[in-house]
Design an enzyme around this catalytic site. Structure first.
Site, PDB file in Angstrom:
ATOM      1  N   GLU A 270       0.853  -1.193   0.000  1.00 57.80           N
ATOM      2  CA  GLU A 270       0.000   0.000   0.000  1.00 57.80           C
ATOM      3  C   GLU A 270       0.887   1.241   0.000  1.00 57.80           C
ATOM      4  OE1 GLU A 270      -2.233  -0.255   3.668  1.00 57.80           O
ATOM      5  OE2 GLU A 270      -1.843   1.827   4.134  1.00 57.80           O
TER       6      GLU A 270
ATOM      7  N   HIS B 190      -2.297  -5.625  10.903  1.00 54.89           N
ATOM      8  CA  HIS B 190      -3.241  -6.655  10.447  1.00 54.89           C
ATOM      9  C   HIS B 190      -3.090  -7.957  11.226  1.00 54.89           C
ATOM     10  CE1 HIS B 190      -3.066  -4.601   6.186  1.00 54.89           C
ATOM     11  NE2 HIS B 190      -3.713  -3.870   7.075  1.00 54.89           N
TER      12      HIS B 190
ATOM     13  N   ASN C 106      -5.369  -5.855   2.595  1.00 51.12           N
ATOM     14  CA  ASN C 106      -5.900  -5.312   3.849  1.00 51.12           C
ATOM     15  C   ASN C 106      -7.163  -6.105   4.205  1.00 51.12           C
ATOM     16  OD1 ASN C 106      -4.750  -3.433   1.834  1.00 51.12           O
ATOM     17  ND2 ASN C 106      -4.465  -2.169   3.626  1.00 51.12           N
TER      18      ASN C 106
END
Ligand code: FAE
Length: 527
Positions: free
Chosen positions: A381, A466, A504
């Protein structure tokens, strides 16, 4: 939503249609269904239970974030953090430790149940959201559906066709997923940092892809035009967004309260779960005040118990319950299969002519997608550094296909779960990310930044955003989240995901919860 705001204004720690109308609502100690936590998995459970006409109590350890402070804002920005930023800390612990090696990022703050927590284990710390809405309050809103092939690799027993035809679309609709207007993206100063990173990736022959988000991009364009109060364009993200973001309190949880069957108790942390001979579950919860002091210890009982405390919260509750003997028949796999989704953060120094812009939106909209590279799968990202200054830094949160997994064990001395993650396991993520970013640096004749993560580190290998796993679907539970050995005990959150999902994770967590709830409500709760 009305109920959330009314209750917050009244300063209540019980939120619901009933409590919104009464100053001192009657205590609800017994409910047919209880949901622990109020993040993605919990919010799906609460809504679907409420819609099924089942009276449901949600117990959340964090605050309801809907009351403005003395500055008129509910949340503080990353630029000026105060006590609202972090969960009972005296100093913030932001992902970037320093800038130009200077200790200018973190600030002293007062102790308060702030919205972002950083949970420290040996060799790994984990960022999580605290409050009604869980991680949705603090995250970057990136709403990514995983590649179907990787989803099937991770969940071989789940019908992927049904997930991709029914539950992923349902989750995206409910979450309010939308995409940035590509024309605006190409022209706005607020995404120059992303375009600069895209160019560097393209120079290395790497593909980039737009990623959807739950931040309202129409609102963001009004922010840029100066016709709406700035939030994503005012350095708001990890300590909460005051506007624009469709966090769960504005979507699933507002709808859950709207059923009239759901009540939320806040600032209550569940610490023990047991099961009586009649099959009902009993919970012990500590109610805290805003100094963190336990002001009451409460008992609850319910027929149906849904665990949505997230990978860390749910796994700790169950590991403790098994090891202290309150739920002794829990499967040996409870506490195992935990991973970081291969998270690792890094920053590159661009050339002086490759500016990233002083103005950066906090909502990421693009990733470098090299997941198809079977030799070194990485999805990175492109992340902002919203300082208001030109930094020439390209920042990334890489998601690598790190196969390493760790287990939680119960530590009786601290009555908490310990995570057995090692530095060598983080090194696997670093080595995969490094291969990708070495390629980008070499194609652009650029270098890493050494000043951001402490100790001259180029890769932040000691934290993750995460956390996934701990109670993996099909192992600790059946194929729908029913906990093995315990009828009417369910898991709906990120602890079901086996350590990695390649993107994600919240869309996957939400969709899996939708799938589990559809099956559970159809089969388990019939009168
Ligand atoms: P979660 O949202 O963590 O909710 C658990 C809730 O349970 C929390 O509110 C806890 O306070 C509460 N709780 C825990 N234990 C107890 C207890 N014992 N008693 C009462 N309450 C309890 O769980 N993901 C994306 O997909 N896109 C992104 O852009 C993204 N960016 C992120 C940025 C940051 C800074 C962070 C921290 C995370 C980010 N994530 C992102 C991850 C995402 O927020 C996370 O996967 C989900 O929030 C996990 O959802 P769960 O339902 O598992």
């Amino acid at each position: 939503m009305v109920a959330l705001q009314t209750a917050a204004a009244a300063g209540l720690t019980r939120v619901g249609l009933q409590s919104a109308h009464a100053a001192e609502p009657a205590a609800v100690d017994t409910a047919p269904a209880i949901v622990i936590g109020s993040g993605y998995g919990a919010a799906v459970a609460a809504l679907r239970l409420g819609q099924a006409g089942i009276r449901t109590l949600v117990i959340e350890m964090g605050k309801l974030w809907n009351t403005a402070g003395s500055d008129g804002k509910v949340f503080c920005s990353t630029a000026a953090p105060d006590e609202r930023s972090m969960w009972f800390r005296t100093r913030t612990e932001a992902p970037l430790a320093t800038f130009l090696w200077l200790d200018v990022v973190n600030k002293d703050i007062g102790l308060y149940p702030g919205v972002l927590d950083r949970v420290h284990y040996d060799n790994m710390s984990v960022y999580v959201g605290r409050g009604v809405g869980g991680g949705s309050l603090v995250n970057g809103g990136m709403a990514v559906t995983p590649l179907q092939s990787y989803f099937s690799e991770q969940f071989p027993t789940v019908d992927a066709t049904e997930m991709y035809n029914t539950y992923f679309p349902r989750a995206r609709t409910m979450l309010g997923v939308n995409t940035v207007d590509p024309t605006w993206f190409e022209s706005t100063e607020w995404y120059q940092f992303t375009r600069t990173s895209r160019k560097a990736a393209a120079n290395a022959g790497l593909k980039t892809t737009f990623v959807p988000n739950v931040y309202d991009f129409a609102y963001m364009q009004r922010e840029a035009a100066g016709t709406a109060t700035k939030s994503a364009l005012a350095a708001e993200v990890i300590y909460g967004n005051n506007y624009g973001k469709k966090s769960l309190d504005k979507t699933y949880l507002a709808a859950a309260l709207g059923t009239g069957n759901v009540t939320i108790h806040t600032l209550e942390r569940v610490r023990a779960i047991s099961r009586g001979t009649d099959g009902t579950y009993t919970l012990t919860a500590d109610r805290i005040d805003t100094t963190g002091a336990v002001v009451e210890t409460k008992q609850y009982s319910c027929t149906y118990l849904f665990l949505g405390g997230g990978s860390l919260g749910t796994t700790e509750l169950l590991v403790r319950a098994r090891e202290t003997g309150t739920l002794p028949a829990l499967d040996a796999s409870v506490g195992t299969g935990w991973g970081t989704n291969g998270n690792v953060m890094t920053g590159r120094a661009n050339h002086i002519w490759d500016t990233v812009g002083a103005n950066q939106s906090t909502m990421p909209v693009m990733g470098i997608d090299d997941w198809a590279n079977t030799a070194n799968p990485v999805f990175a990202e492109i992340a902002p550094i919203p300082t208001g200054l030109e930094t020439w830094i390209s920042l990334y949160l890489a998601i690598t296909k790190n196969p390493e997994r760790a287990s939680f064990t119960y530590d009786a001395a601290t009555d908490s779960a310990r995570l057995g993650w090692t530095a060598a396991q983080s090194a696997v993520s670093v080595s995969m990310a490094k291969k990708l970013f070495d390629r980008i640096n070499s194609a652009n004749a650029t270098i890493y930044r050494y000043d951001l993560f402490g100790n001259n580190k180029t890769f932040a290998d000691d934290f993750c955003y995460h956390p996934l796993g701990g109670c993996v679907l099909g192992k600790a539970t059946d194929n729908y989240g029913r906990v093995k050995g315990y009828p009417h005990l369910y898991i709906t959150d990120g602890s079901l995901v086996p350590g990695s999902i390649g993107v994600n994770p919240f869309v996957t967590i939400t969709a899996l919860a939708e799938r589990g709830m559809a099956r559970i409500l159809a089969e388990d709760t019939a009168p």
